[in-house]
Enzyme design. Structure first.
Site, PDB file in Angstrom:
ATOM      1  N   HIS A 121       1.033  -1.205   0.047  1.00 43.61           N
ATOM      2  CA  HIS A 121       0.173  -0.037   0.069  1.00 43.61           C
ATOM      3  C   HIS A 121       0.755   1.180   0.023  1.00 43.61           C
ATOM      4  O   HIS A 121       0.077   2.482   0.122  1.00 43.61           O
ATOM      5  CB  HIS A 121      -1.029  -0.107   1.296  1.00 43.61           C
ATOM      6  CG  HIS A 121      -1.828  -1.302   1.083  1.00 43.61           C
ATOM      7  ND1 HIS A 121      -1.529  -2.463   1.827  1.00 43.61           N
ATOM      8  CD2 HIS A 121      -3.084  -1.444   0.497  1.00 43.61           C
ATOM      9  CE1 HIS A 121      -2.271  -3.299   1.526  1.00 43.61           C
ATOM     10  NE2 HIS A 121      -3.394  -2.734   0.673  1.00 43.61           N
TER      11      HIS A 121
ATOM     12  N   HIS B  22      -5.844   0.502  -2.523  1.00 46.78           N
ATOM     13  CA  HIS B  22      -6.734   0.340  -3.466  1.00 46.78           C
ATOM     14  C   HIS B  22      -6.647   1.820  -4.445  1.00 46.78           C
ATOM     15  O   HIS B  22      -6.638   2.806  -3.756  1.00 46.78           O
ATOM     16  CB  HIS B  22      -8.141   0.230  -3.223  1.00 46.78           C
ATOM     17  CG  HIS B  22      -8.376   1.058  -2.000  1.00 46.78           C
ATOM     18  ND1 HIS B  22      -7.978   1.222  -0.797  1.00 46.78           N
ATOM     19  CD2 HIS B  22      -9.708   2.074  -2.193  1.00 46.78           C
ATOM     20  CE1 HIS B  22      -8.531   2.001  -0.237  1.00 46.78           C
ATOM     21  NE2 HIS B  22      -9.635   2.687  -0.945  1.00 46.78           N
TER      22      HIS B  22
ATOM     23  N   GLY C   2     -11.282  -0.858  -7.386  1.00 49.63           N
ATOM     24  CA  GLY C   2     -12.013   0.056  -8.422  1.00 49.63           C
ATOM     25  C   GLY C   2     -11.699   0.077  -9.887  1.00 49.63           C
ATOM     26  O   GLY C   2     -11.985   0.970 -10.511  1.00 49.63           O
TER      27      GLY C   2
ATOM     28  N   MET D  45     -12.140  -7.570  -8.770  1.00 50.17           N
ATOM     29  CA  MET D  45     -13.115  -8.577  -8.100  1.00 50.17           C
ATOM     30  C   MET D  45     -14.512  -7.987  -8.616  1.00 50.17           C
ATOM     31  O   MET D  45     -15.055  -9.056  -9.521  1.00 50.17           O
ATOM     32  CB  MET D  45     -13.079  -8.060  -6.609  1.00 50.17           C
ATOM     33  CG  MET D  45     -13.800  -8.938  -5.747  1.00 50.17           C
ATOM     34  SD  MET D  45     -13.304  -8.182  -4.046  1.00 50.17           S
ATOM     35  CE  MET D  45     -12.028  -9.109  -3.541  1.00 50.17           C
ATOM     36  N   SER D  46     -15.079  -7.167  -8.210  1.00 44.42           N
ATOM     37  CA  SER D  46     -16.586  -6.841  -8.567  1.00 44.42           C
ATOM     38  C   SER D  46     -16.734  -6.982 -10.066  1.00 44.42           C
ATOM     39  O   SER D  46     -17.926  -6.964 -10.360  1.00 44.42           O
ATOM     40  CB  SER D  46     -17.056  -5.750  -7.670  1.00 44.42           C
ATOM     41  OG  SER D  46     -16.241  -4.537  -7.791  1.00 44.42           O
TER      42      SER D  46
HETATM   43  C1  LIG Z   1      -8.938  -7.243  -2.472  1.00 47.13           C
HETATM   44  C2  LIG Z   1      -8.653  -5.999  -2.462  1.00 47.13           C
HETATM   45  N1  LIG Z   1      -7.302  -5.616  -2.121  1.00 47.13           N
HETATM   46  C3  LIG Z   1      -7.439  -4.114  -2.172  1.00 47.13           C
HETATM   47  C4  LIG Z   1      -6.117  -3.548  -1.900  1.00 47.13           C
HETATM   48  O1  LIG Z   1      -6.141  -2.297  -1.760  1.00 47.13           O
HETATM   49  O2  LIG Z   1      -5.217  -4.216  -1.073  1.00 47.13           O
HETATM   50  S1  LIG Z   1      -8.829  -3.548  -2.800  1.00 47.13           S
HETATM   51  C5  LIG Z   1      -9.494  -4.929  -2.980  1.00 47.13           C
HETATM   52  C6  LIG Z   1     -10.710  -5.183  -3.567  1.00 47.13           C
HETATM   53  C7  LIG Z   1     -11.189  -4.949  -5.299  1.00 47.13           C
HETATM   54  O3  LIG Z   1     -12.199  -4.970  -5.401  1.00 47.13           O
HETATM   55  P1  LIG Z   1     -12.853  -4.288  -6.661  1.00 47.13           P
HETATM   56  O4  LIG Z   1     -12.101  -4.896  -7.861  1.00 47.13           O
HETATM   57  O5  LIG Z   1     -14.263  -4.800  -6.639  1.00 47.13           O
HETATM   58  O6  LIG Z   1     -12.949  -2.841  -6.469  1.00 47.13           O
END
Ligand SMILES: Cc1nc(C(=O)O)sc1CCOP(=O)(O)O
Length: 205
Positions: free
Chosen positions: A103, A123, A157, A177-178
């Site tokens: 991060h 993220h 996202g 993911m989503s």
């Molecule tokens: C599993 C995960 N890890 C993250 C990090 O910041 O390390 S963000 C995240 C979720 C990603 O989901 P979506 O594609 O739906 O946004």
């Protein structure tokens, strides 16, 4: 190098439902992550078997955190902040692909120093998975890419519309993911991401 597409399980779908989607989209994705924080070793073991039964090759499977299950199948491992140190996992399992979730720029440098094969950075954009934390944005991607030589996968996202922006900063791929799991048609969604990565990859190679 071709840009990578990673699909991540959300810990909410049943492992059978996730494996079903994974089997449908496997031709478009490079890696499928089982990120299941609430399941037992035995359930995770069966989850990997479900993926294998759906035609997902073990080289495309990455298990989050659980080095024991990953080592049984020889799959990749994705280490989180609470996981074993990267250098320890590399020491005992030198042949396993080891990713580290990071991060910050400092964590990326440290992950590389300890032998990580890739980092997942996020993220980057707003995501319902991390509602209470502000997104980190994309500028650190370019800084990390300047300071390290291992692949950086952006997460959080990511939609087909922002893929090119992330690649433009130097990312080697995306983790979703989503955008795939909650799509009306996961097959079409995965195909759409894969196409964006090919287009973007050509532009920024
Ligand atoms: C599993 C995960 N890890 C993250 C990090 O910041 O390390 S963000 C995240 C979720 C990603 O989901 P979506 O594609 O739906 O946004």
């Amino acid at each position: 190098m071709a840009k990578q597409l990673h699909l991540i399980s959300d810990g909410k779908l049943s492992l059978a439902a996730f494996a079903d989607i994974a089997g449908r989209v496997v031709s478009f994705v490079d890696f499928i992550h089982l990120r299941e924080k609430e399941v037992s070793s035995l359930e995770l073991y069966h989850g990997v078997q479900l993926l294998l039964n759906k035609g997902v090759p073990s080289q495309k499977i990455i298990i989050n955190d659980r080095v024991d299950v990953a080592s049984v199948f020889g799959t990749g491992i994705q280490l989180a902040f609470h996981s074993l140190p990267t250098f320890i996992v590399k020491k005992y399992y030198p042949d396993i692909l080891v990713g580290r979730s990071i991060h910050s720029v400092e964590e990326a440098i440290e992950a590389e120093k300890q032998g990580a094969d890739l980092v997942i950075y996020g993220h980057v954009y707003m995501t319902s998975s991390k509602k209470d934390l502000p997104p980190k944005g994309i500028t650190n991607i370019a800084i990390i890419k300047k300071k390290t030589d291992i692949p950086l996968i952006a997460i959080g996202g990511i939609t087909p519309d922002n893929v090119s922006e992330v690649l433009n900063m130097g990312a080697d791929g995306i983790a979703v993911m989503s955008g795939i799991l909650h799509a009306e048609n996961p097959f079409q969604a995965a195909e759409c991401y894969a196409k964006k990565l090919i287009q973007g990859g050509k532009a920024y190679e």
